[in-house]
Design a protein around this motif. Structure first.
Motif, short mmCIF file in Angstrom:
data_model
loop_
_atom_site.label_atom_id
_atom_site.label_comp_id
_atom_site.label_asym_id
_atom_site.label_seq_id
_atom_site.Cartn_x
_atom_site.Cartn_y
_atom_site.Cartn_z
N ILE A 190 0.84 -1.20 0.00
CA ILE A 190 0.00 0.00 0.00
C ILE A 190 0.88 1.25 0.00
O ILE A 190 1.63 1.48 0.95
N PRO A 191 0.81 2.08 -1.04
CA PRO A 191 1.63 3.29 -1.07
C PRO A 191 1.14 4.31 -0.03
O PRO A 191 -0.06 4.56 0.09
N LEU A 192 2.07 4.88 0.72
CA LEU A 192 1.73 5.81 1.79
C LEU A 192 2.58 7.07 1.69
O LEU A 192 3.70 7.04 1.20
N GLY A 204 0.28 12.25 6.26
CA GLY A 204 -0.97 12.99 6.25
C GLY A 204 -2.17 12.23 5.72
O GLY A 204 -3.31 12.69 5.86
N LEU A 205 -1.96 11.09 5.08
CA LEU A 205 -3.09 10.32 4.56
C LEU A 205 -4.00 9.85 5.69
O LEU A 205 -3.54 9.52 6.79
N LYS A 206 -5.29 9.81 5.40
CA LYS A 206 -6.26 9.20 6.32
C LYS A 206 -6.42 7.73 5.92
O LYS A 206 -6.83 7.43 4.80
N VAL A 264 0.76 8.74 9.07
CA VAL A 264 -0.61 8.76 8.58
C VAL A 264 -1.58 8.90 9.74
O VAL A 264 -1.23 8.65 10.90
N GLN A 265 -2.80 9.31 9.43
CA GLN A 265 -3.86 9.35 10.43
C GLN A 265 -4.52 7.97 10.45
O GLN A 265 -5.43 7.70 9.68
N GLY A 285 -15.80 10.88 8.56
CA GLY A 285 -15.71 11.20 7.15
C GLY A 285 -15.11 10.07 6.33
O GLY A 285 -15.09 8.92 6.76
N SER A 286 -14.61 10.41 5.15
CA SER A 286 -14.05 9.41 4.24
C SER A 286 -12.55 9.29 4.44
O SER A 286 -11.90 10.15 5.04
N PHE A 287 -12.01 8.21 3.87
CA PHE A 287 -10.59 7.91 4.05
C PHE A 287 -9.92 7.77 2.69
O PHE A 287 -10.53 7.32 1.71
#
Length: 388
Positions: free
Chosen positions: A215-217, A220-222, A243-244, A281-283
């Motif tokens: 999984i590319p990370l 700051g990504l949710k 990441v969050q 919310g969305s991720f």
């Protein structure tokens, strides 16, 4: 305990397990009742029970019946030993082999019995694995390797190997993932080691690590681990970037150890029960390690091989499709849904993805991979799905 007494005890425990009692409950209950047994005795009996369950059908044929005694007789014969030298009835040894047990002994029949698989599963695994079926089935008859994940937040892999070695735990890099180590010796010392207590390593199969590494990370990504369980993959993801990270499981109790594990690892993970997800919310990324047959991990949990039924598999397929549908709603436009199982069966893998894509126009399929038992780890399936 003598070797003969260990075999007699394993046979008694197997009788109750074959009658439907949970494996771990029987082993734990016996250990609590048997204060005379040392740690080596407990481990030896555990090994005998699991070795017998992995090869239940072939050992039952060799041993003259699907009983605790039959499986132990078969285990001895399979190893080239003489069961009569063990089943003497003297001291704490099991009673002598009976005439019916002796008469019932035979070589395993070709097919499911020789492969140690339920007959109904052989065609399904043949479709999924093709010519690799026999090798996979034979691999399931043996113990799984022990793997560690290096916590790159705290230590580099080469330094970690040296640190573990200083504590009597010898490891080597595993090719499936650059954080994975295979334990060569000293596996029983891991839980008490300073490296483990300090969060430098976690017990995690190399294939499971490879799933997270796919999984590319970036910071700051949710990210949501939608079926988090104990949080192993979430911990691996949180170690790679800031990441969050949020963990969810329909059974919140499964996540109870995640805060302590995250604290030990030096990462931050938020837990969210089902009702709370709506407020988050969305991720950008949603990982779904869906409930499945666990067929890729049957070396570790061999009872699952014998308890799975066609009806239960159909139920799991319905659950997997429902989870995909639900998780898809939590992905931002342009985001990624990663579907994962530790199953070898097409019905839980490719078929579920085909059904999802047919029901969700616009979604596209990206990286899709099977990790086989021949790669030195558990069997896994992963598929990246892109939201339009």
């Amino acid at each position: 305990m003598t070797p003969e007494a260990r075999i007699a005890t394993a046979a008694e425990l197997l009788e109750r397990i074959l009658a439907g009692q949970p494996v771990e409950r029987e082993l734990t209950g016996w250990a609590r009742r048997s204060r005379f047994a040392g740690s080596k005795d407990r481990q030896a009996i555990r090994d005998l029970v699991f070795d017998a369950l992995r090869r239940k059908r072939s050992l039952a044929a060799l041993g003259g019946g699907e009983t605790g005694r039959g499986l132990m007789i078969g285990l001895i014969r399979d190893a080239g030993g003489d069961p009569d030298a063990v089943f003497t009835g003297q001291g704490y040894a099991p009673s002598p082999i009976t005439d019916p047990e002796r008469a019932g002994s035979r070589p395993p029949a070709e097919g499911g019995e020789a492969l140690d698989l339920p007959d109904w599963l052989v065609p399904a695994l043949q479709v999924a694995l093709g010519p690799g079926l026999e090798a996979a089935a034979l691999a399931m008859r043996h113990r799984a390797p022990v793997h560690l994940r290096v916590n790159v937040r705290k230590i580099a892999r080469d330094q970690c190997i040296a640190t573990l070695s200083s504590e009597g735990i010898d490891t080597r890099p595993h090719p499936l993932c650059d954080t994975a180590l295979e334990v060569v010796s000293g596996a029983r010392q891991i839980a008490g080691s300073q490296a483990y207590r300090a969060g430098l390593v976690e017990l995690q199969d190399a294939a499971s690590q490879a799933v997270s590494a796919s999984i590319p990370l970036f910071n700051g990504l949710k990210v949501l681990d939608f079926c988090a369980g104990g949080g192993g993959k979430a911990l691996a993801l949180a170690a790679r970037a800031d990441v969050q990270m949020t963990c969810h499981d329909i059974d919140a109790g499964r996540m109870k150890d995640i805060p302590a594990r995250a604290d030990r690892a030096g990462v931050r993970i938020r837990l969210a029960e089902t009702k709370a997800l709506e407020q988050l919310g969305s991720f950008d990324i949603v990982l779904c390690d869906a409930p499945c047959s666990g067929s890729g991990t049957w070396r570790r949990s061999p009872e699952g091989k014998w308890s799975l039924t066609p009806e239960r598999l159909a139920d799991l397929n319905a659950i997997q499709s429902a989870i995909l549908d639900e998780a898809a709603r939590l992905v931002v436009p342009g985001g990624r849904l990663v579907y994962v199982t530790c199953s070898l069966l097409r019905a839980e893998n490719e078929d579920r993805i085909a059904g999802f894509l047919a029901a969700h126009p616009g979604w596209s399929q990206g990286l899709t991979r099977r990790i086989g038992l021949d790669e030195g780890a558990d069997g896994f399936f992963l598929c990246h799905l892109q939201k339009p």
